[in-house]
Design an enzyme around this catalytic site. Structure first.
Site, PDB file in Angstrom:
ATOM      1  N   SER A   1      16.166   0.745 -56.301  1.00  0.00           N
ATOM      2  CA  SER A   1      16.755   0.536 -54.894  1.00  0.00           C
ATOM      3  C   SER A   1      15.795  -0.213 -54.333  1.00  0.00           C
ATOM      4  O   SER A   1      14.816   0.024 -54.590  1.00  0.00           O
ATOM      5  CB  SER A   1      17.238   1.704 -54.223  1.00  0.00           C
ATOM      6  OG  SER A   1      17.437   1.608 -52.953  1.00  0.00           O
TER       7      SER A   1
ATOM      8  N   TYR B   1      14.708  10.404 -52.627  1.00  0.00           N
ATOM      9  CA  TYR B   1      15.262   9.193 -53.292  1.00  0.00           C
ATOM     10  C   TYR B   1      14.416   8.115 -53.599  1.00  0.00           C
ATOM     11  O   TYR B   1      14.290   7.574 -54.635  1.00  0.00           O
ATOM     12  CB  TYR B   1      16.505   8.950 -52.454  1.00  0.00           C
ATOM     13  CG  TYR B   1      17.232   7.575 -52.856  1.00  0.00           C
ATOM     14  CD1 TYR B   1      18.343   7.927 -53.904  1.00  0.00           C
ATOM     15  CD2 TYR B   1      17.383   6.613 -52.382  1.00  0.00           C
ATOM     16  CE1 TYR B   1      19.175   7.063 -54.156  1.00  0.00           C
ATOM     17  CE2 TYR B   1      18.121   5.505 -52.725  1.00  0.00           C
ATOM     18  CZ  TYR B   1      19.039   5.640 -53.695  1.00  0.00           C
ATOM     19  OH  TYR B   1      19.702   4.635 -54.254  1.00  0.00           O
TER      20      TYR B   1
HETATM   21  P1  NAD Z   1      28.227   6.113 -55.912  1.00  0.00           P
HETATM   22  O1  NAD Z   1      27.796   7.521 -55.115  1.00  0.00           O
HETATM   23  O2  NAD Z   1      29.526   5.503 -55.367  1.00  0.00           O
HETATM   24  O3  NAD Z   1      28.320   6.486 -57.419  1.00  0.00           O
HETATM   25  C1  NAD Z   1      27.569   7.142 -58.249  1.00  0.00           C
HETATM   26  C2  NAD Z   1      28.054   7.508 -59.504  1.00  0.00           C
HETATM   27  O4  NAD Z   1      27.217   8.370 -60.221  1.00  0.00           O
HETATM   28  C3  NAD Z   1      29.271   8.241 -59.527  1.00  0.00           C
HETATM   29  O5  NAD Z   1      30.066   7.988 -60.684  1.00  0.00           O
HETATM   30  C4  NAD Z   1      28.818   9.751 -59.847  1.00  0.00           C
HETATM   31  O6  NAD Z   1      29.762  10.679 -60.124  1.00  0.00           O
HETATM   32  C5  NAD Z   1      27.788   9.333 -60.714  1.00  0.00           C
HETATM   33  N1  NAD Z   1      26.764  10.542 -60.605  1.00  0.00           N
HETATM   34  C6  NAD Z   1      26.085  11.363 -59.848  1.00  0.00           C
HETATM   35  N2  NAD Z   1      25.395  12.198 -60.337  1.00  0.00           N
HETATM   36  C7  NAD Z   1      25.476  12.217 -61.712  1.00  0.00           C
HETATM   37  C8  NAD Z   1      25.223  12.988 -62.776  1.00  0.00           C
HETATM   38  N3  NAD Z   1      24.365  14.150 -62.480  1.00  0.00           N
HETATM   39  N4  NAD Z   1      25.585  12.737 -63.937  1.00  0.00           N
HETATM   40  C9  NAD Z   1      26.585  11.826 -64.159  1.00  0.00           C
HETATM   41  N5  NAD Z   1      26.859  10.743 -63.413  1.00  0.00           N
HETATM   42  C10 NAD Z   1      26.394  11.142 -62.144  1.00  0.00           C
HETATM   43  O7  NAD Z   1      26.984   5.275 -55.708  1.00  0.00           O
HETATM   44  P2  NAD Z   1      26.735   3.683 -56.051  1.00  0.00           P
HETATM   45  O8  NAD Z   1      26.661   3.345 -54.496  1.00  0.00           O
HETATM   46  O9  NAD Z   1      27.802   3.056 -56.890  1.00  0.00           O
HETATM   47  O10 NAD Z   1      25.487   3.843 -56.707  1.00  0.00           O
HETATM   48  C11 NAD Z   1      24.936   3.804 -57.873  1.00  0.00           C
HETATM   49  C12 NAD Z   1      23.692   3.476 -58.309  1.00  0.00           C
HETATM   50  O11 NAD Z   1      23.257   2.355 -57.419  1.00  0.00           O
HETATM   51  C13 NAD Z   1      22.702   4.816 -58.127  1.00  0.00           C
HETATM   52  O12 NAD Z   1      21.718   4.835 -58.853  1.00  0.00           O
HETATM   53  C14 NAD Z   1      22.282   4.435 -56.428  1.00  0.00           C
HETATM   54  O13 NAD Z   1      21.249   5.118 -56.288  1.00  0.00           O
HETATM   55  C15 NAD Z   1      22.062   2.649 -56.758  1.00  0.00           C
HETATM   56  N6  NAD Z   1      21.922   2.193 -55.446  1.00  0.00           N
HETATM   57  C16 NAD Z   1      22.907   2.139 -54.552  1.00  0.00           C
HETATM   58  C17 NAD Z   1      22.844   1.409 -53.446  1.00  0.00           C
HETATM   59  C18 NAD Z   1      24.014   1.211 -52.576  1.00  0.00           C
HETATM   60  O14 NAD Z   1      23.805   0.870 -51.358  1.00  0.00           O
HETATM   61  N7  NAD Z   1      25.212   1.565 -52.664  1.00  0.00           N
HETATM   62  C19 NAD Z   1      21.773   0.824 -53.200  1.00  0.00           C
HETATM   63  C20 NAD Z   1      20.673   0.887 -54.037  1.00  0.00           C
HETATM   64  C21 NAD Z   1      20.749   1.586 -55.104  1.00  0.00           C
END
Ligand code: NAD
Length: 247
Positions: free
Chosen positions: A142, A155
């Site tokens: 991130s 985080y």
């Molecule tokens: P989201 O919350 O929509 O999806 C996260 C997914 O991870 C879900 O399918 C959830 O069920 C799964 N998950 C969570 N904990 C888990 C575990 N212990 N075991 C298995 N699955 C698990 O989030 P997103 O926005 O799609 O984020 C996906 C990735 O991208 C994450 O690593 C997040 O940190 C990263 N990210 C997101 C953003 C953003 O702005 N949305 C920005 C930077 C990084």
């Protein structure tokens, strides 16, 4: 350039929604067989979407912080499809709080999923990739792991940790033609960010030179590129997909 992943087998963690879902669909669209993991059976609907579009997909339940469950996913994948070419460490959570008020359980939960989960999944695929003498490991960090953000010490620590982890591993496995890279998204429009107040979202958006939040498609495209043969000479790198908000 058209990316062709025909014959490749990919595992995407946390693939039930958001960035993981879109990444799985994009990899499948490029021809890869995709194994989608999620904690419950929520990834089944995404696997059904892949199959309906003519692809091959398997949904498996696994908490990425559970070593035995992760091992079962990898064994099922190699047992069923005979190989494993691409791992996308995407599963991630937030438990935001100012450090002074942060509970130990919120620190531990974020480390367990984001960092230990990345360690466990990566370690589990490595033997197969080393034997194959090829592989692509792509982990989702991130912008917060690069720039920091108040209220997200837990985080940010995990997302910076993923970068150090990947750079070290890239050096360990480069001689076997396995590449290890990181995609660092900025603010992406998913369920994770919909929890942020609209005021805070607007403030963030105004700080993004490209003038908008990112989409899961923006991130999936970067992952798909790093998974492809075209990225074979790229390893130990962080590809920022953040609209220019941090450079
Ligand atoms: P989201 O919350 O929509 O999806 C996260 C997914 O991870 C879900 O399918 C959830 O069920 C799964 N998950 C969570 N904990 C888990 C575990 N212990 N075991 C298995 N699955 C698990 O989030 P997103 O926005 O799609 O984020 C996906 C990735 O991208 C994450 O690593 C997040 O940190 C990263 N990210 C997101 C953003 C953003 O702005 N949305 C920005 C930077 C990084």
């Amino acid at each position: 350039m058209r990316i062709d992943l025909s014959g490749k087998v990919a595992v995407v963690t946390g693939a039930s929604r958001g960035i993981g879902r879109r990444t799985a669909l994009t990899l499948a669209g490029a021809g890869a067989i995709v194994v989608l993991t999620s904690r419950g059976d929520a990834a089944q609907a995404v696997a059904d979407e892949v199959v309906a579009a003519g692809g091959t997909a398997l949904a498996l339940a696994a908490d990425v912080a559970d070593a035995d469950a992760v091992q079962r996913v990898i064994e099922t994948t190699t047992g069923q499809f005979g190989r494993l070419d691409i791992l996308v460490n995407n599963a991630g959570i937030t438990r935001d709080q100012l450090l002074l008020r942060m509970k130990r359980e919120d620190w531990d939960a974020v480390l367990a999923t984001n960092l230990t989960g990345t360690f466990l999944c990566t370690q589990a695929v490595l033997k197969t990739m080393l034997k194959q003498r090829s592989g692509r490991i792509i982990s989702i960090s991130s912008v917060v792991g690069q720039s920091g953000n108040p209220g997200q010490t837990n985080y940010a620590a995990t997302k910076a940790g993923i970068i150090g982890f990947s750079k070290a591993l890239a050096r360990e496995v480069a001689s076997r033609s396995i590449t290890v890279n990181v995609v660092a998204p900025g603010l992406i429009d998913t369920d994770m960010t919909r929890d942020i107040s609209s005021d805070a979202q607007a403030t963030w958006a105004s700080a993004i030179p490209l003038g908008r939040l990112g989409t899961p498609e923006d991130v999936a495209a970067a992952v798909c590129f790093l998974a492809s043969d075209a990225a074979g000479y790229i390893t130990g790198q962080v590809l920022a997909v953040n609209g220019g908000m941090y450079a």
